[in-house]
Scaffold this active site. Sequence first.
Site, PDB file in Angstrom:
ATOM      1  CG  ASP A   1      -8.182  10.484  32.605  1.00  0.00           C
ATOM      2  OD1 ASP A   1      -7.600   9.582  33.234  1.00  0.00           O
ATOM      3  OD2 ASP A   1      -9.142  10.271  31.840  1.00  0.00           O
TER       4      ASP A   1
ATOM      5  CD  GLU B   1      -4.481   4.854  29.414  1.00  0.00           C
ATOM      6  OE1 GLU B   1      -4.994   4.596  28.315  1.00  0.00           O
ATOM      7  OE2 GLU B   1      -5.149   4.931  30.474  1.00  0.00           O
TER       8      GLU B   1
END
Length: 528
Positions: free
Chosen positions: A222, A393
């Site tokens: 991420d 997301e």
Amino acid sequence: MDATYKQFLDDGPITYSQRVDSVKVYSGRNRVLVTWRPVSDPRVTKVNIFWSGDSQHKEVPISSVSDTSVIIDQLTEGNYVFDFYTYDDNGNHSVKVEALGAVYDTLFEKRLTLRGVNSIESNDHLLEIKFKSMLGVSGYINEEIVYTSALDGLQKNISLAGTDSLISISDFSGEGFTHRSVYKPQSLSPDLFYSASQYVVAASGAVAATYTNAVFTPILADPTVMKDPVSGYYYAYGTEDKWSTDNKNHIVPIVRSADLVSWSYVGDAFTTRPSWKSSGGIWAPDIAVINGKYYLYYACSTWGDDNPGIGLAISSFPTSGFVDQGKLFLSSEIGVPNSIDPFYFEDGGKKYLFWGSFSTAASQGTYGVELSDDGTTVKNMNEKFKIAAGDWEAVNLFKKNGYYYFFGSKGSCCEGASSTYHVRVARATSLAGPYLDKDGNDIAERGNGTIVLQKNALYIGPGHNARVITDKKGDDWILYHAMNANNPVVDNVNQRALLLDKINWDTDGWPLVNDGTPSVSSTTAPVF
């Protein structure tokens, strides 16, 4: 009333010699230099230094006040606690003085940053090399350059001081030169340390370079990236994870690069997790420079958490000193299920936070909300606006040619070889949307979005990209995580390494990352 002290004199009075004062430990290669202030007590005849749980020690004779330092060698790389005692001829000793120190070797050198080359100008035997700034890089002292002399055909070694950026060589011969960066951890460190060396072809103009994915391993999941306005370096931050290389849990690991290709680990943003939520890891951070400070927005969540939230930490430096400011909101407070994956964006003089993740609830989706002028609070939680459905997301926005491009991830991120994570895109003419895919479908409805990056035979689960970076040539680059299909999971941890690829834009302004999958062979690197 002598009972309170008499028991301590059963064996007679205790005599202490003067202790050492102002101890300093300077790091070297498999050794340390230890210094202290002169010992003025004439009774002191030696100093004993203990370490490794008192299993090892070194005795230092004290014959005069000039005996104030010693080298302790044959040490392995790592951190040490050194205990100091002075002694006189009667066996009396001082109270203990404790000092911390570090011993460096190859592991330390692997983390050292190689100074980047900005440009090269060559004309006959004259070569001018301009290096990138190393301002703010701890311990850097100079650059070593090795080249072949046109005068005698021999190799020469010259140095460029750390404060300088330009060096001229008047007797250059050959196709290129080799350089490496030199570090001295502290002013009195007994040894120098060196980054990896690089051979550079001496063609005029910007240095052409190549790279092969992955650009950082074992893990930087991420990722979020920013260019530091002070040092000029790029810093990337990742989700909390346990690394197989050192068997340590890194709470938001930080890596640094001059060119988006060569990254080195520099530390963790947190030593302990923030306390505003009783349980949860620190996920999906997002870094931004706001009002001269480094703002790290982050999510705190567990798998299947019914009430995750978004927090903020602020530092004056990109690599350390992050002070937690607490939560911005929990999912229950903002009315958005699975409130994770924050993304900071400025537009029209206003500050916004976007966030959201997978959910099937009625209020599911990716949302945006305006922040306060200092970026530390939400202005009005009731004024949030939805831009994408709950099958997205890792929102990431990029403004180009009048469009706001929404890059987001779909699928499962963390199921090893079975992961289906991939990146899709949509765009809008206003920040609040609507965001439409290439077929004109609104991504606020489930099932929409145009694919720009998906797995191939070598890399699985590419996604959760960082901010798009534009290089000196105007090319756009994207950093994201993915797992090597040959080793996707180690000790039950998904090995989501850091990858880099160029964004290609078609004639209608739609992006495609590389050929639609991660690059697997040598590729031309960004130019800075």
